[in-house]
Design a protein around this motif. Sequence first.
Motif, PDB file in Angstrom:
ATOM      1  N   THR A 112       0.838  -1.206   0.000  1.00 42.00           N
ATOM      2  CA  THR A 112       0.000   0.000   0.000  1.00 42.00           C
ATOM      3  C   THR A 112       0.867   1.249   0.000  1.00 42.00           C
ATOM      4  OG1 THR A 112      -1.731  -1.174   1.215  1.00 42.00           O
ATOM      5  CG2 THR A 112      -1.820   1.230   1.238  1.00 42.00           C
ATOM      6  N   HIS A 113       1.946   1.203   0.787  1.00 42.93           N
ATOM      7  CA  HIS A 113       2.870   2.325   0.841  1.00 42.93           C
ATOM      8  C   HIS A 113       3.522   2.575  -0.513  1.00 42.93           C
ATOM      9  CE1 HIS A 113       5.933   5.065   2.344  1.00 42.93           C
ATOM     10  NE2 HIS A 113       6.870   4.253   1.824  1.00 42.93           N
ATOM     11  N   LYS A 114       3.826   1.508  -1.255  1.00 43.53           N
ATOM     12  CA  LYS A 114       4.469   1.644  -2.566  1.00 43.53           C
ATOM     13  C   LYS A 114       3.477   1.751  -3.708  1.00 43.53           C
ATOM     14  CE  LYS A 114       8.197   0.275  -3.959  1.00 43.53           C
ATOM     15  NZ  LYS A 114       9.355  -0.371  -4.569  1.00 43.53           N
ATOM     16  N   ILE A 138       9.949  -4.678  -3.843  1.00 47.05           N
ATOM     17  CA  ILE A 138      10.957  -3.617  -3.808  1.00 47.05           C
ATOM     18  C   ILE A 138      11.312  -3.136  -5.207  1.00 47.05           C
ATOM     19  CG2 ILE A 138      13.388  -3.167  -3.281  1.00 47.05           C
ATOM     20  CD1 ILE A 138      13.087  -4.843  -0.772  1.00 47.05           C
ATOM     21  N   HIS A 139      11.436  -4.076  -6.124  1.00 48.15           N
ATOM     22  CA  HIS A 139      11.858  -3.729  -7.484  1.00 48.15           C
ATOM     23  C   HIS A 139      10.679  -3.562  -8.433  1.00 48.15           C
ATOM     24  CE1 HIS A 139      15.984  -4.458  -6.282  1.00 48.15           C
ATOM     25  NE2 HIS A 139      15.640  -5.653  -5.824  1.00 48.15           N
ATOM     26  N   ASN A 148       6.522  -9.499 -11.425  1.00 48.89           N
ATOM     27  CA  ASN A 148       6.415  -8.064 -11.148  1.00 48.89           C
ATOM     28  C   ASN A 148       6.896  -7.264 -12.345  1.00 48.89           C
ATOM     29  OD1 ASN A 148       9.300  -8.868 -10.228  1.00 48.89           O
ATOM     30  ND2 ASN A 148       9.393  -6.641 -10.322  1.00 48.89           N
ATOM     31  N   TYR A 149       6.387  -6.052 -12.469  1.00 49.02           N
ATOM     32  CA  TYR A 149       6.842  -5.119 -13.491  1.00 49.02           C
ATOM     33  C   TYR A 149       8.004  -4.321 -12.923  1.00 49.02           C
ATOM     34  CZ  TYR A 149       2.554  -6.083 -16.072  1.00 49.02           C
ATOM     35  OH  TYR A 149       1.542  -6.700 -16.769  1.00 49.02           O
ATOM     36  N   GLY A 150       9.038  -4.160 -13.717  1.00 50.90           N
ATOM     37  CA  GLY A 150      10.210  -3.415 -13.269  1.00 50.90           C
ATOM     38  C   GLY A 150      10.985  -2.915 -14.461  1.00 50.90           C
ATOM     39  N   LYS A 151      12.312  -3.110 -14.425  1.00 49.75           N
ATOM     40  CA  LYS A 151      13.135  -2.708 -15.559  1.00 49.75           C
ATOM     41  C   LYS A 151      12.673  -3.423 -16.822  1.00 49.75           C
ATOM     42  CE  LYS A 151      17.334  -1.761 -12.916  1.00 49.75           C
ATOM     43  NZ  LYS A 151      18.776  -2.101 -12.727  1.00 49.75           N
ATOM     44  N   LYS A 190      25.260 -10.021  -5.153  1.00 50.94           N
ATOM     45  CA  LYS A 190      24.881  -9.459  -6.442  1.00 50.94           C
ATOM     46  C   LYS A 190      23.615  -8.635  -6.246  1.00 50.94           C
ATOM     47  CE  LYS A 190      24.701  -8.804 -10.901  1.00 50.94           C
ATOM     48  NZ  LYS A 190      25.718  -7.992 -11.609  1.00 50.94           N
ATOM     49  N   LYS A 191      23.720  -7.326  -6.450  1.00 52.63           N
ATOM     50  CA  LYS A 191      22.583  -6.437  -6.252  1.00 52.63           C
ATOM     51  C   LYS A 191      21.881  -6.166  -7.574  1.00 52.63           C
ATOM     52  CE  LYS A 191      24.397  -3.954  -2.213  1.00 52.63           C
ATOM     53  NZ  LYS A 191      24.678  -2.624  -1.657  1.00 52.63           N
ATOM     54  N   VAL A 192      20.548  -6.226  -7.530  1.00 51.84           N
ATOM     55  CA  VAL A 192      19.762  -5.912  -8.721  1.00 51.84           C
ATOM     56  C   VAL A 192      19.606  -4.405  -8.855  1.00 51.84           C
ATOM     57  CG1 VAL A 192      17.524  -6.234  -9.848  1.00 51.84           C
ATOM     58  CG2 VAL A 192      18.541  -8.107  -8.556  1.00 51.84           C
ATOM     59  N   SER A 193      19.529  -3.726  -7.719  1.00 52.76           N
ATOM     60  CA  SER A 193      19.376  -2.273  -7.717  1.00 52.76           C
ATOM     61  C   SER A 193      20.569  -1.630  -7.039  1.00 52.76           C
ATOM     62  CB  SER A 193      18.078  -1.881  -6.990  1.00 52.76           C
ATOM     63  OG  SER A 193      18.189  -2.154  -5.604  1.00 52.76           O
TER      64      SER A 193
END
Length: 424
Positions: A305-307, A341-342, A362-365, A379-382
Motif C-alpha cells: 500500500t505504501h508503494k 521492492i523492485h 512483477n513489473y520493473g526494468k 549481487k545487487k539488482v538495484s
Amino acid sequence: MKLLNHTTKYFALLLIVLISVWAVIFYFAMLDEVYDSLDDGLENQKQLIIRAVKDNPDLLQDTEFGVNNYTIKNTHVGTHTNLKDSYRDTLMYMQNEDEYEPIRMLESTFQQEGKYYKIKLITSMVEEDDQIENLFKYLVGLYLALILSIVVLNNLVMKKVWKPFYTLIDRLKGFRIEKDDPIKSEQTAIDEFNLLNQSVERLTEKSRDSYIAQKEFIENAAHELQTPLAIAINKLELLLEKNQLSGSQTHEVGGVLDNLTRLTRLNKSLLLLSKIDNKQYLEEEYLDMNTFVTEVANDFLDFTTHKNISLNVITNATVHYTMNADLAVIMITNLIKNAIIHGDAGKEVTITIDANEISIKNYGKEKALDANSLFTRFKKVSSDSRSTGLGLAISKAITDKYLLQLKYSFTDQHNFMVIFPSSS
C-alpha cells in the motif's frame, strides 16, 4: 555396477580369451595324438599283413580294397628304392554314409621272393568338422559352467568376504556430519578392511570436529558482532533524539546509523547462509505451501500500500512439500519482498500457485536481468545501499538444499519460479 559384478565381467572376458587359446592348442594336440595313434595302428597292421603274406602267398592277389582294407600290387624296384612308409589323408566313398569320408592311408613297399610289392592300408578317421563342432559344444558348456561357478562363488563366498566393506558403505551413506552419530566400524579378520575402517573413522571424526569448530566460530562471531552493533545503533539513536546536533551532523550520524543497520542485516543474512550450508535446519515437516504464501503476502499488505502496488495471489492448485518451516517462510518472503521492492509503483505483483510451481511476477526494468549472476551472493539488482545482495542467494541456497529449482525468466514481466518435484 557392483564391485562383484564388475569383477565377474573381467573374469568372463579373460576366460573367453584363455579358453579360445586353449581350444586351439588342445585341438592341434588332439589331432597329433589321433594321427599318431592311427599311424601306429596302420604300421602294426602292415607288419601283420607282410608276415601273413609269407605264410599265405595267395594274399598277394588282394589288389582292391575290400573287407581287409588293404591292397597289394607289384611294383618296380627302381621307383621305390628307399622303401620308406608314406602317410597321407584322403577321401573314400562309404556305402553306409553314401558319401565320401576322410580316411588315413599308409603306402609302403616290401620284398617277397625277390619281387617288390606296394601295399596300401586304410583306416577311418574322425571328420574334422564333426570334431570341431563337438569341441565347440564342450567348450561352450565348460565356459558356462565356469561362469556359473564364478557367479555362485561371488554371491556365496566373496559376498561374505566383502561384507565389512559393504557395511562401511551403508554407514557412510547414512552418515550426517551435523548429527552426533559418528561411524563405528566392526573388527574384521582382513587387515585391509581394518585399515580402511580406521582411516574412515579418523577422517569422519576429523571432519566432524572441523564442522563443529566452524559452526561454533560462526555462531560466536555473529553473536559477538551483533552485540556491539546493537549498542552502537542504540547510542546513535539516543544521540539523535537529544536534538543537540546541527543539520549536517544529524545527516552524518544518520548515514552511520544506516550503515550499521545494513551491517546488522548483513550479519544475520550471512549467519543464515552459513546455517543453511552447514545443514543446521534439521527439523522438517509436510507443509501446505499455499498457506505460507498467503500468510507472507498478507504481511506485506502495508508495504505494498505504501508503494502503491497491488499484490494478487492466484491459487490454481495445492502444493505440499516436506521441508523446514522456517526456511520455507524465508524463501517465500525473500522472493515476494524482492518483487515488491523492485516493482513499479502503480503496477501489480502477481503470485500464481500451480501444480508443482509457485510463480512470482512483477513489473520493473524493461529488460531481462543477468540470469547467470542473479543468484550470486552480494549481487545487487538495484543500487539501493540498504540492500545486502543476499536475498536471492539465500532463496537459492534453500531451494538447492531441498532439491527444488529456482528459475528466472522475462517477457514483459520479471518472473521468479520455484519448481517442486512432480513426486512431491
